[in-house]
Design an enzyme around this catalytic site. Structure first.
Site, short mmCIF file in Angstrom:
data_model
loop_
_atom_site.label_atom_id
_atom_site.label_comp_id
_atom_site.label_asym_id
_atom_site.label_seq_id
_atom_site.Cartn_x
_atom_site.Cartn_y
_atom_site.Cartn_z
N LYS A 46 0.84 -1.21 0.00
CA LYS A 46 0.00 0.00 0.00
C LYS A 46 0.87 1.26 0.00
CE LYS A 46 -3.45 2.83 0.85
NZ LYS A 46 -4.08 3.35 -0.37
N ASN A 70 -12.97 4.49 -6.18
CA ASN A 70 -12.50 4.68 -4.82
C ASN A 70 -11.89 6.06 -4.68
OD1 ASN A 70 -9.43 4.68 -3.94
ND2 ASN A 70 -9.57 3.46 -5.82
N LEU A 74 -5.03 7.82 -0.24
CA LEU A 74 -3.71 7.46 0.31
C LEU A 74 -3.65 7.46 1.83
CD1 LEU A 74 -1.19 9.08 -2.18
CD2 LEU A 74 -1.58 6.65 -1.78
N ASN A 100 5.48 1.41 -2.54
CA ASN A 100 4.82 2.37 -3.43
C ASN A 100 4.89 3.72 -2.73
OD1 ASN A 100 2.03 3.86 -3.96
ND2 ASN A 100 2.32 2.52 -5.73
N CYS A 131 -1.79 9.17 -8.48
CA CYS A 131 -2.97 8.99 -7.64
C CYS A 131 -3.98 10.09 -7.93
CB CYS A 131 -2.61 8.99 -6.16
SG CYS A 131 -4.04 8.59 -5.15
N LYS A 166 4.91 4.68 -11.80
CA LYS A 166 3.50 4.36 -12.07
C LYS A 166 2.82 5.57 -12.69
CE LYS A 166 -0.48 2.10 -10.05
NZ LYS A 166 -0.97 1.34 -8.89
N ASN A 193 -2.89 3.22 -13.45
CA ASN A 193 -3.57 3.57 -12.21
C ASN A 193 -5.04 3.80 -12.57
OD1 ASN A 193 -4.19 4.50 -9.56
ND2 ASN A 193 -2.10 5.25 -9.34
N GLY A 245 -7.90 -4.12 -14.09
CA GLY A 245 -9.04 -4.97 -14.41
C GLY A 245 -8.73 -6.43 -14.66
C1 LIG Z 1 -8.92 0.73 -2.92
C2 LIG Z 1 -7.76 1.05 -3.83
C3 LIG Z 1 -6.62 1.66 -3.30
C4 LIG Z 1 -5.52 1.96 -4.12
N1 LIG Z 1 -4.40 2.52 -3.58
C5 LIG Z 1 -3.33 2.75 -4.38
C6 LIG Z 1 -2.11 3.25 -3.82
O1 LIG Z 1 -1.97 3.45 -2.61
N2 LIG Z 1 -1.06 3.50 -4.68
C7 LIG Z 1 -1.18 3.26 -6.03
O2 LIG Z 1 -0.19 3.49 -6.78
N3 LIG Z 1 -2.30 2.74 -6.57
C8 LIG Z 1 -3.37 2.49 -5.79
N4 LIG Z 1 -4.50 1.96 -6.34
C9 LIG Z 1 -4.55 1.63 -7.80
C10 LIG Z 1 -4.24 0.15 -8.05
O3 LIG Z 1 -2.95 -0.19 -7.59
C11 LIG Z 1 -4.35 -0.19 -9.57
O4 LIG Z 1 -3.42 0.57 -10.29
C12 LIG Z 1 -5.74 0.10 -10.13
O5 LIG Z 1 -6.74 -0.21 -9.18
C13 LIG Z 1 -6.02 -0.67 -11.42
O6 LIG Z 1 -5.94 -2.07 -11.24
P1 LIG Z 1 -7.23 -2.99 -10.90
O7 LIG Z 1 -8.30 -2.64 -11.88
O8 LIG Z 1 -6.74 -4.40 -11.02
O9 LIG Z 1 -7.63 -2.66 -9.49
C14 LIG Z 1 -5.60 1.65 -5.52
C15 LIG Z 1 -6.75 1.04 -6.04
C16 LIG Z 1 -7.82 0.72 -5.22
C17 LIG Z 1 -9.03 0.05 -5.82
#
Ligand SMILES: Cc1cc2nc3c(=O)[nH]c(=O)nc-3n(C[C@H](O)[C@H](O)[C@H](O)COP(=O)(O)O)c2cc1C
Length: 322
Positions: A46, A70, A74, A100, A131, A166, A193, A245
């Site tokens: 995280k 969401n 952070l 991260n 973010c 990222k 992201n 996804g």
């Molecule tokens: C609840 C939540 C919290 C996230 N927190 C972070 C984070 O702290 N740092 C970051 O770089 N990405 C964060 N992300 C983005 C994810 O790492 C990822 O890039 C994004 O959700 C797309 O992938 P997915 O569709 O498989 O979830 C977060 C995503 C979600 C859903």
């Protein structure tokens, strides 16, 4: 298991190309009742910042068709607490840990990079310039080519560990930004992201999220992620960590074929906590059925030239550059 899934990613030997997406796997042990986290290739933790953050107020999650929004913002315990918990996490996890890191201003990015440089349990760093849920910083860096250049350059000066930048998908030209961060010393890029979105409560006549806008993730964003990885991997010579996804083995293979050397699982793990194990078995089976000796052979297979040019730019087996 054979060594068909073993890869070299940014100079690190990984047992397989499956990682967790930051923010969706806590600090590494939260899913251990569901599967052995040591079965992952690496764990992306995280996001952390210098100071503890409470995140955004109000409703932070909204369901949307084929995805979720969401606006966690952070929330995290800050670097000092992170330093305290990392040794106990490392005792249970013998896979590479990826921090991260995030900042609101350039100086915070530099300061946090200096801190993680000193944490011996952290083997790689994901520099989050994308973010969408924090004011200032965050996406502001990832959405502006010159800001992306500046933050990557300045962090590189204080960070010798392998660095994955990222990127924000909330831009018109993802290739331009990817090339800039490569020029400034990124060893890899992570994409995507979340995409900036919103949802409305029609009874209250108000946005659902307390922060009004939030980040869209899950199956809804997959086509955008595939498109961006396809474009970026044809333009750079560093590995791509692909996400956005992924919820099945077939999805994972699509990501690898558009050019991802490794993949991160995020929202898909909320619905199916054992997804990494399913995908690991599925990839192994796919390799056996298709006579693939090593999964890295199909990185970029969907490129017009079958990925040959990109794989040769990456070097034998996705070795670290520079
Ligand atoms: C609840 C939540 C919290 C996230 N927190 C972070 C984070 O702290 N740092 C970051 O770089 N990405 C964060 N992300 C983005 C994810 O790492 C990822 O890039 C994004 O959700 C797309 O992938 P997915 O569709 O498989 O979830 C977060 C995503 C979600 C859903």
């Amino acid at each position: 298991m054979s060594n068909r899934l073993n890869i070299s990613f940014l100079g690190k030997k990984l047992n397989n190309p499956i990682m967790t997406a930051s923010g969706c796997f806590g600090y590494g042990l939260e899913y251990k009742d569901y599967f052995n986290p040591n079965e992952l290739g690496a764990a992306v933790l995280k996001g952390i910042t210098m100071e503890p953050r409470n995140g955004n107020p109000g409703t932070r999650i909204a369901e949307t068709p084929s995805g979720m929004l969401n606006s966690v913002g952070l929330e995290n315990p800050g670097i000092e607490e992170f330093k305290k918990i990392i040794p106990s996490i490392k005792k249970e996890l013998n896979i590479p840990l990826v921090a991260n890191i995030n900042g609101k201003i350039l100086e915070e990015y530099i300061a946090i990079a200096k801190e993680v440089e000193q944490i011996e349990e952290i083997e790689m760093v994901e520099l989050n310039i994308s973010c969408p849920n924090v004011k200032d910083g965050g996406m502001a860096f990832g959405a502006n080519p010159e800001m992306a250049r500046l933050v990557t350059r300045e962090v590189r000066k204080v960070l010798s560990k392998p660095m994955i930048v990222k990127l924000s998908p909330n831009v018109t030209n993802i290739v331009e930004i990817a090339k800039i961060v490569e020029e400034e010393g990124a060893n890899g890029v992570a994409l995507i992201n979340t995409l900036l979105g919103m949802a409305v409560d029609i009874r209250k006549r108000k946005p659902i999220l307390g922060n009004i806008m939030g980040g869209l993730s899950g199956p809804a964003v997959k086509p955008v992620a595939l498109r961006m990885i396809y474009q970026v991997s044809q333009a750079v010579s560093i590995p791509v960590l692909g996400m956005g996804g992924i919820s099945s083995t077939e999805d994972a293979i699509e990501f690898i074929m558009v050019g991802a050397s490794a993949i991160s699982l995020g929202t898909g793990m909320f619905a199916n906590p054992t997804l990494p194990i399913e995908i690991k078995k599925g990839l192994e089976k796919y390799c056996i059925e298709n006579n693939i000796d090593n999964i890295s052979e199909i990185v970029g297979a969907a490129h017009p030239d079958g990925g040959a040019a990109y794989r040769s730019r990456l070097g034998g087996n996705n070795e670290i550059k520079g």
